[in-house]
Design a protein around this motif. Structure first.
Motif, PDB file in Angstrom:
ATOM      1  N   GLN A 107       9.898   2.878  -3.469  1.00 35.70           N
ATOM      2  CA  GLN A 107      10.158   2.582  -4.858  1.00 35.70           C
ATOM      3  C   GLN A 107       9.789   1.129  -5.191  1.00 35.70           C
ATOM      4  OE1 GLN A 107      14.275   3.484  -5.516  1.00 35.70           O
ATOM      5  NE2 GLN A 107      13.996   5.685  -5.311  1.00 35.70           N
ATOM      6  N   LYS A 108       9.424   0.922  -6.456  1.00 34.93           N
ATOM      7  CA  LYS A 108       9.017  -0.408  -6.887  1.00 34.93           C
ATOM      8  C   LYS A 108      10.145  -1.418  -6.686  1.00 34.93           C
ATOM      9  CE  LYS A 108       7.086  -2.946 -10.795  1.00 34.93           C
ATOM     10  NZ  LYS A 108       6.623  -2.850 -12.220  1.00 34.93           N
ATOM     11  N   LYS A 109      11.368  -1.005  -6.992  1.00 32.83           N
ATOM     12  CA  LYS A 109      12.516  -1.903  -6.837  1.00 32.83           C
ATOM     13  C   LYS A 109      12.689  -2.292  -5.376  1.00 32.83           C
ATOM     14  CE  LYS A 109      17.467  -2.222  -7.794  1.00 32.83           C
ATOM     15  NZ  LYS A 109      18.665  -1.500  -8.331  1.00 32.83           N
ATOM     16  N   LYS A 110      12.505  -1.321  -4.469  1.00 35.17           N
ATOM     17  CA  LYS A 110      12.629  -1.603  -3.041  1.00 35.17           C
ATOM     18  C   LYS A 110      11.510  -2.528  -2.566  1.00 35.17           C
ATOM     19  CE  LYS A 110      15.241  -0.073  -0.710  1.00 35.17           C
ATOM     20  NZ  LYS A 110      16.559  -0.598  -0.288  1.00 35.17           N
ATOM     21  N   LYS A 111      10.308  -2.350  -3.086  1.00 33.32           N
ATOM     22  CA  LYS A 111       9.198  -3.235  -2.726  1.00 33.32           C
ATOM     23  C   LYS A 111       9.497  -4.678  -3.118  1.00 33.32           C
ATOM     24  CE  LYS A 111       5.320   0.029  -2.914  1.00 33.32           C
ATOM     25  NZ  LYS A 111       4.007   0.319  -3.531  1.00 33.32           N
ATOM     26  N   ILE A 112      10.022  -4.849  -4.323  1.00 34.65           N
ATOM     27  CA  ILE A 112      10.363  -6.197  -4.793  1.00 34.65           C
ATOM     28  C   ILE A 112      11.433  -6.811  -3.899  1.00 34.65           C
ATOM     29  CG2 ILE A 112      11.380  -7.515  -6.690  1.00 34.65           C
ATOM     30  CD1 ILE A 112      10.071  -5.518  -8.618  1.00 34.65           C
ATOM     31  N   GLN A 113      12.414  -5.990  -3.510  1.00 33.97           N
ATOM     32  CA  GLN A 113      13.495  -6.474  -2.649  1.00 33.97           C
ATOM     33  C   GLN A 113      12.947  -6.935  -1.298  1.00 33.97           C
ATOM     34  OE1 GLN A 113      16.427  -3.509  -1.784  1.00 33.97           O
ATOM     35  NE2 GLN A 113      17.638  -4.847  -0.469  1.00 33.97           N
ATOM     36  N   ILE A 114      12.050  -6.142  -0.719  1.00 36.60           N
ATOM     37  CA  ILE A 114      11.474  -6.484   0.582  1.00 36.60           C
ATOM     38  C   ILE A 114      10.629  -7.747   0.483  1.00 36.60           C
ATOM     39  CG2 ILE A 114       9.869  -5.711   2.373  1.00 36.60           C
ATOM     40  CD1 ILE A 114      10.767  -2.831   1.738  1.00 36.60           C
ATOM     41  N   LYS A 115       9.823  -7.849  -0.567  1.00 30.05           N
ATOM     42  CA  LYS A 115       8.970  -9.025  -0.750  1.00 30.05           C
ATOM     43  C   LYS A 115       9.804 -10.295  -0.894  1.00 30.05           C
ATOM     44  CE  LYS A 115       5.045  -6.557  -2.768  1.00 30.05           C
ATOM     45  NZ  LYS A 115       4.232  -6.316  -3.992  1.00 30.05           N
ATOM     46  N   ARG A 116      10.899 -10.185  -1.647  1.00 31.27           N
ATOM     47  CA  ARG A 116      11.779 -11.348  -1.822  1.00 31.27           C
ATOM     48  C   ARG A 116      12.433 -11.746  -0.503  1.00 31.27           C
ATOM     49  NH1 ARG A 116      14.934  -9.896  -7.513  1.00 31.27           N
ATOM     50  NH2 ARG A 116      13.205 -10.437  -8.916  1.00 31.27           N
ATOM     51  N   LEU A 117      12.846 -10.745   0.269  1.00 27.26           N
ATOM     52  CA  LEU A 117      13.493 -11.034   1.546  1.00 27.26           C
ATOM     53  C   LEU A 117      12.522 -11.706   2.508  1.00 27.26           C
ATOM     54  CD1 LEU A 117      15.863 -10.812   3.497  1.00 27.26           C
ATOM     55  CD2 LEU A 117      15.103  -8.489   4.052  1.00 27.26           C
ATOM     56  N   VAL A 118      11.300 -11.167   2.584  1.00 27.00           N
ATOM     57  CA  VAL A 118      10.293 -11.744   3.478  1.00 27.00           C
ATOM     58  C   VAL A 118       9.943 -13.165   3.052  1.00 27.00           C
ATOM     59  CG1 VAL A 118       7.889 -11.565   4.201  1.00 27.00           C
ATOM     60  CG2 VAL A 118       9.334  -9.530   4.197  1.00 27.00           C
ATOM     61  N   SER A 119       9.731 -13.357   1.756  1.00 28.46           N
ATOM     62  CA  SER A 119       9.396 -14.695   1.249  1.00 28.46           C
ATOM     63  C   SER A 119      10.535 -15.670   1.497  1.00 28.46           C
ATOM     64  CB  SER A 119       9.098 -14.619  -0.250  1.00 28.46           C
ATOM     65  OG  SER A 119       8.028 -13.742  -0.505  1.00 28.46           O
ATOM     66  N   LYS A 168       0.810  -1.221   0.000  1.00 26.50           N
ATOM     67  CA  LYS A 168       0.000   0.000   0.000  1.00 26.50           C
ATOM     68  C   LYS A 168       0.838   1.264   0.000  1.00 26.50           C
ATOM     69  CE  LYS A 168      -3.888  -2.130   2.479  1.00 26.50           C
ATOM     70  NZ  LYS A 168      -4.701  -2.098   3.718  1.00 26.50           N
ATOM     71  N   SER A 169       2.120   1.155   0.314  1.00 29.17           N
ATOM     72  CA  SER A 169       2.970   2.328   0.433  1.00 29.17           C
ATOM     73  C   SER A 169       3.238   2.947  -0.937  1.00 29.17           C
ATOM     74  CB  SER A 169       4.305   1.951   1.095  1.00 29.17           C
ATOM     75  OG  SER A 169       5.187   3.047   1.096  1.00 29.17           O
ATOM     76  N   HIS A 170       2.983   4.256  -1.041  1.00 28.88           N
ATOM     77  CA  HIS A 170       3.247   4.977  -2.291  1.00 28.88           C
ATOM     78  C   HIS A 170       4.619   5.646  -2.269  1.00 28.88           C
ATOM     79  CE1 HIS A 170      -0.876   4.282  -3.540  1.00 28.88           C
ATOM     80  NE2 HIS A 170      -1.313   4.777  -2.392  1.00 28.88           N
ATOM     81  N   GLY A 171       5.225   5.716  -1.090  1.00 31.57           N
ATOM     82  CA  GLY A 171       6.523   6.384  -0.979  1.00 31.57           C
ATOM     83  C   GLY A 171       7.700   5.443  -1.151  1.00 31.57           C
TER      84      GLY A 171
END
Length: 352
Positions: free
Chosen positions: A218-230, A213-216
């Protein structure tokens, strides 16, 4: 020389070949890779503590648990290479066995602490501040260590060496499983795996919702976080899931040597999987951090400078005062270290 009282149990004729083939390779690999990785992880935890970040206390405790087990690996290596024949006394067998189980359950405990800390930092950055302090982290750490030490004291009330059908003295292995181990295994499965897994999954699901939901961010950072959590949840399941499932299966079905012989190899493969946790912990929770990568790059470049091996041109984003560029602005030579401030919601996403 081992001094033991022979247990009233069947002497199962089990093929231990897996201990002479696969186990030594895994033990050597984890020792060679895990020792330096966890030493660097300990250094990163120290930097976090120095910056008054409670996360550093959890990381240091997690790393200490990993290192204690890694230091016991030479004993286990000698044990398996001698065809599962324990040549030391029973006390050392119990200590090595306890370090094995301490590594599993203390690691699980502090992985949960880290996941909850990250959940509170990202999902509720301005609430529950009293739970994200250095004092709270110290208290929680003491509770976790005390709980596991008390649990392991139960082990000292039972004999943990016995003689198998080949007249070898085996350590921390009972075939078939003993009656007193049933309830212990059920406890390990429920309190040591199932409940922590739900905590881990709940925390990271909350983090993923906020990141999505965060708009602040970056898309690249979101992907990085999702990969780390997964990756964290996946490694938790791979390292600890098979072992705990087989603990329950053994407790329910292992009543004779026939079943013990069938499940021996797969059970010990699952036990070896838990060993990889010593390598996965520092990789996931330290070297995935951008600030840690910067610190690691600085440390590496400093070592190369001392050896006179630093090249004139480098691809690193954060060189450590290279002599070839004396006119470079100081703000480029000394970037901001992300450990110097408390996380806001967005900053915490980046530090996952």
């Amino acid at each position: 020389m081992v001094n033991f009282t022979e247990n009233a149990t069947e002497k199962c004729n089990i093929n231990h070949d897996i201990h002479q083939t696969l186990s030594p390779v895994i033990y050597i690999f984890v020792f060679i890779l895990g020792l330096p990785a966890n030493c660097l992880s300990l250094y990163y935890g120290y930097l976090q503590i120095k910056a008054k970040n409670e996360l550093g206390i959890y990381l240091c405790n997690l790393t200490v648990a990993d290192l204690l087990y890694i230091f016991s690996l030479p004993f286990w290596l000698q044990y398996v290479l001698q065809h599962d024949n324990w040549t030391y006394d029973e006390l050392l067998c119990k200590i090595c066995g306890i370090l094995l189980y301490e590594n599993i359950y203390i690691s699980v405990g502090f992985l949960c602490c880290i996941s909850i800390d990250r959940y509170l930092a990202v999902v509720h950055p301005f609430r529950f501040q009293c739970f994200r302090t250095m004092k709270a982290a110290v208290i929680v750490s003491i509770v976790i260590w005390t709980k596991e030490i008390i649990t392991c004291c139960f082990v000292f009330t039972h004999a943990e060496v016995s003689m198998d059908a080949d007249s070898h003295v085996v350590c921390f292995e009972h075939y078939p499983i003993k009656k007193w181990e049933h309830n212990v295994n059920y406890y390990r499965f429920s309190a040591g795996f199932l409940f922590p897994f739900f905590l881990l999954a709940f925390s990271y699901c909350g983090i993923l919702r906020v990141v999505h939901k965060s708009h602040g961010t970056q898309k690249k950072k979101k992907i990085q976080i999702k990969r780390l959590v997964s990756s964290t949840v996946l490694i938790f399941l791979v390292c600890f899931g098979p072992y705990h499932i087989l603990l329950v299966i053994r407790s329910l079905l292992e009543n004779n040597c026939s079943f013990a012989e069938k499940i021996f190899n797969i059970y010990h493969v699952s036990l070896l999987l838990t060993t990889f946790n010593c390598v996965a912990d520092p990789v996931l929770y330290c070297f995935s951090s951008e600030s840690t990568y910067q610190n690691f790059a600085k440390m590496r470049d400093s070592c190369l400078t001392c050896l006179g091996c630093l090249r004139t041109e480098t691809k690193e984003s954060y060189p450590l005062n290279p002599p070839e560029s004396p006119n470079r602005p100081r703000h480029e030579q000394q970037p901001d270290d992300g450990t110097e401030r408390k996380d806001s919601c967005t900053a915490n996403m980046g530090s996952l």
